[in-house]
Design a protein around this motif. Structure first.
Motif, mmCIF file in Angstrom:
data_model
loop_
_atom_site.group_PDB
_atom_site.id
_atom_site.type_symbol
_atom_site.label_atom_id
_atom_site.label_comp_id
_atom_site.label_asym_id
_atom_site.label_seq_id
_atom_site.Cartn_x
_atom_site.Cartn_y
_atom_site.Cartn_z
ATOM 1 N N SER A 80 0.807 -1.218 0.000
ATOM 2 C CA SER A 80 0.000 0.000 0.000
ATOM 3 C C SER A 80 0.840 1.268 0.000
ATOM 4 N N VAL A 81 2.124 1.164 0.329
ATOM 5 C CA VAL A 81 2.966 2.375 0.392
ATOM 6 C C VAL A 81 4.105 2.354 -0.618
ATOM 7 N N LYS A 82 4.267 1.266 -1.350
ATOM 8 C CA LYS A 82 5.354 1.177 -2.323
ATOM 9 C C LYS A 82 5.264 2.305 -3.344
ATOM 10 N N GLY A 83 6.413 2.919 -3.597
ATOM 11 C CA GLY A 83 6.465 4.023 -4.541
ATOM 12 C C GLY A 83 6.119 5.373 -3.942
ATOM 13 N N ARG A 84 5.598 5.382 -2.718
ATOM 14 C CA ARG A 84 5.234 6.639 -2.064
ATOM 15 C C ARG A 84 6.071 6.904 -0.813
ATOM 16 N N PHE A 85 6.400 5.857 -0.084
ATOM 17 C CA PHE A 85 7.162 5.992 1.164
ATOM 18 C C PHE A 85 8.585 5.481 0.961
ATOM 19 N N THR A 86 9.528 6.091 1.696
ATOM 20 C CA THR A 86 10.916 5.650 1.661
ATOM 21 C C THR A 86 11.467 5.590 3.076
ATOM 22 N N ILE A 87 11.988 4.430 3.444
ATOM 23 C CA ILE A 87 12.627 4.276 4.750
ATOM 24 C C ILE A 87 14.133 4.431 4.571
ATOM 25 N N SER A 88 14.762 5.106 5.525
ATOM 26 C CA SER A 88 16.210 5.268 5.488
ATOM 27 C C SER A 88 16.728 5.316 6.917
ATOM 28 N N ARG A 89 18.047 5.185 7.055
ATOM 29 C CA ARG A 89 18.630 5.174 8.389
ATOM 30 C C ARG A 89 19.975 5.876 8.383
ATOM 31 N N ASP A 90 20.304 6.431 9.534
ATOM 32 C CA ASP A 90 21.610 7.016 9.762
ATOM 33 C C ASP A 90 22.146 6.370 11.040
ATOM 34 N N ASN A 91 22.980 5.357 10.866
ATOM 35 C CA ASN A 91 23.453 4.617 12.036
ATOM 36 C C ASN A 91 24.278 5.487 12.980
ATOM 37 N N ALA A 92 25.015 6.431 12.421
ATOM 38 C CA ALA A 92 25.834 7.306 13.262
ATOM 39 C C ALA A 92 24.976 8.150 14.200
ATOM 40 N N LYS A 93 23.772 8.456 13.751
ATOM 41 C CA LYS A 93 22.853 9.247 14.571
ATOM 42 C C LYS A 93 21.825 8.378 15.273
ATOM 43 N N SER A 94 21.922 7.069 15.094
ATOM 44 C CA SER A 94 20.947 6.140 15.685
ATOM 45 C C SER A 94 19.524 6.559 15.346
ATOM 46 N N THR A 95 19.318 6.898 14.104
ATOM 47 C CA THR A 95 18.043 7.448 13.666
ATOM 48 C C THR A 95 17.552 6.733 12.413
ATOM 49 N N VAL A 96 16.271 6.496 12.385
ATOM 50 C CA VAL A 96 15.633 5.958 11.187
ATOM 51 C C VAL A 96 14.536 6.928 10.760
ATOM 52 N N TYR A 97 14.354 7.042 9.454
ATOM 53 C CA TYR A 97 13.412 8.010 8.900
ATOM 54 C C TYR A 97 12.363 7.303 8.051
ATOM 55 N N LEU A 98 11.245 7.975 7.891
ATOM 56 C CA LEU A 98 10.231 7.528 6.946
ATOM 57 C C LEU A 98 9.739 8.752 6.185
ATOM 58 N N GLN A 99 10.145 8.847 4.930
ATOM 59 C CA GLN A 99 9.666 9.913 4.062
ATOM 60 C C GLN A 99 8.370 9.455 3.419
ATOM 61 N N MET A 100 7.318 10.214 3.631
ATOM 62 C CA MET A 100 5.996 9.842 3.122
ATOM 63 C C MET A 100 5.522 10.895 2.139
ATOM 64 N N ASN A 101 5.350 10.504 0.895
ATOM 65 C CA ASN A 101 4.879 11.401 -0.160
ATOM 66 C C ASN A 101 3.524 10.934 -0.679
ATOM 67 N N SER A 102 2.853 11.816 -1.372
ATOM 68 C CA SER A 102 1.548 11.490 -1.968
ATOM 69 C C SER A 102 0.625 10.850 -0.931
ATOM 70 N N LEU A 103 0.543 11.468 0.208
ATOM 71 C CA LEU A 103 -0.246 10.895 1.305
ATOM 72 C C LEU A 103 -1.724 10.836 0.960
ATOM 73 N N LYS A 104 -2.369 9.791 1.463
ATOM 74 C CA LYS A 104 -3.794 9.558 1.232
ATOM 75 C C LYS A 104 -4.518 9.513 2.572
ATOM 76 N N PRO A 105 -5.815 9.792 2.574
ATOM 77 C CA PRO A 105 -6.566 9.711 3.840
ATOM 78 C C PRO A 105 -6.427 8.347 4.522
ATOM 79 N N GLU A 106 -6.290 7.300 3.752
ATOM 80 C CA GLU A 106 -6.151 5.962 4.340
ATOM 81 C C GLU A 106 -4.789 5.733 4.990
ATOM 82 N N ASP A 107 -3.877 6.682 4.857
ATOM 83 C CA ASP A 107 -2.593 6.607 5.567
ATOM 84 C C ASP A 107 -2.719 7.121 7.001
#
Length: 114
Positions: free
Chosen positions: A61-88
Motif C-alpha cells: 500500500s505504500v510502495k512508490g510513495r514511502f521511503t525508509i532510510s537510516r543514519d546509524n551514526a545518529k541512531s536514527t531511522v526516517y520515513l519519508q511519506m509522499n503522496s499521502l492519502k486519507p487511508e494513511d
C-alpha cells in the motif's frame, strides 16, 4: 535501557508529504532491523516498512510513495511519506529489533485530510 522516540507526525492534506524520525537511545542500531508500523482506529497494527541496512521491505500500500532510510551514526531511522492519502491516517510506531528483542516507541500521529 533502549528507548525509541518518534517525531514528525501531524496533519496534512491529501497529496502532501511528511517525514517521520525515530531516535534510538541506549543501544547502537548498526545491527538492528529497523521498521515503521502503523495502527489505524479499529484496525490491527500493520507493517509499513523495514530496513536491515542492506535490504528494505515495504507494504504494497505504500510502495512508490514511502521511503525508509537510516543514519546509524545518529541512531536514527526516517520515513519519508509522499503522496499521502486519507487511508494513511494512523498512529505510526517505530520498531527496533536488536538481538531478536523488539523495542517500540510511543508513536506519532499522522492525519491526512481529504
Amino acid at each position: 535501557q533502549v528507548q525509541l522516540v518518534e517525531s514528525g507526525g501531524g496533519l496534512v492534506q491529501a497529496g502532501g508529504s511528511l517525514k517521520l524520525s525515530c531516535v534510538v537511545s541506549g543501544s547502537t542500531i548498526n545491527r538492528a532491523v529497523m521498521g515503521w508500523y502503523r495502527q489505524a482506529p479499529g484496525k490491527e497494527r500493520e507493517l509499513v516498512a523495514t530496513t536491515s541496512g542492506t535490504t528494505t521491505n515495504y507494504a504494497d500500500s505504500v510502495k512508490g510513495r514511502f521511503t525508509i532510510s537510516r543514519d546509524n551514526a545518529k541512531s536514527t531511522v526516517y520515513l519519508q511519506m509522499n503522496s499521502l492519502k486519507p487511508e494513511d491516517t494512523a498512529l505510526y510506531y517505530c520498531n527496533a529489533q536488536i538481538f531478536r528483542i523488539n523495542f517500540w516507541g510511543q508513536g506519532t500521529q499522522v492525519t491526512v485530510s481529504s
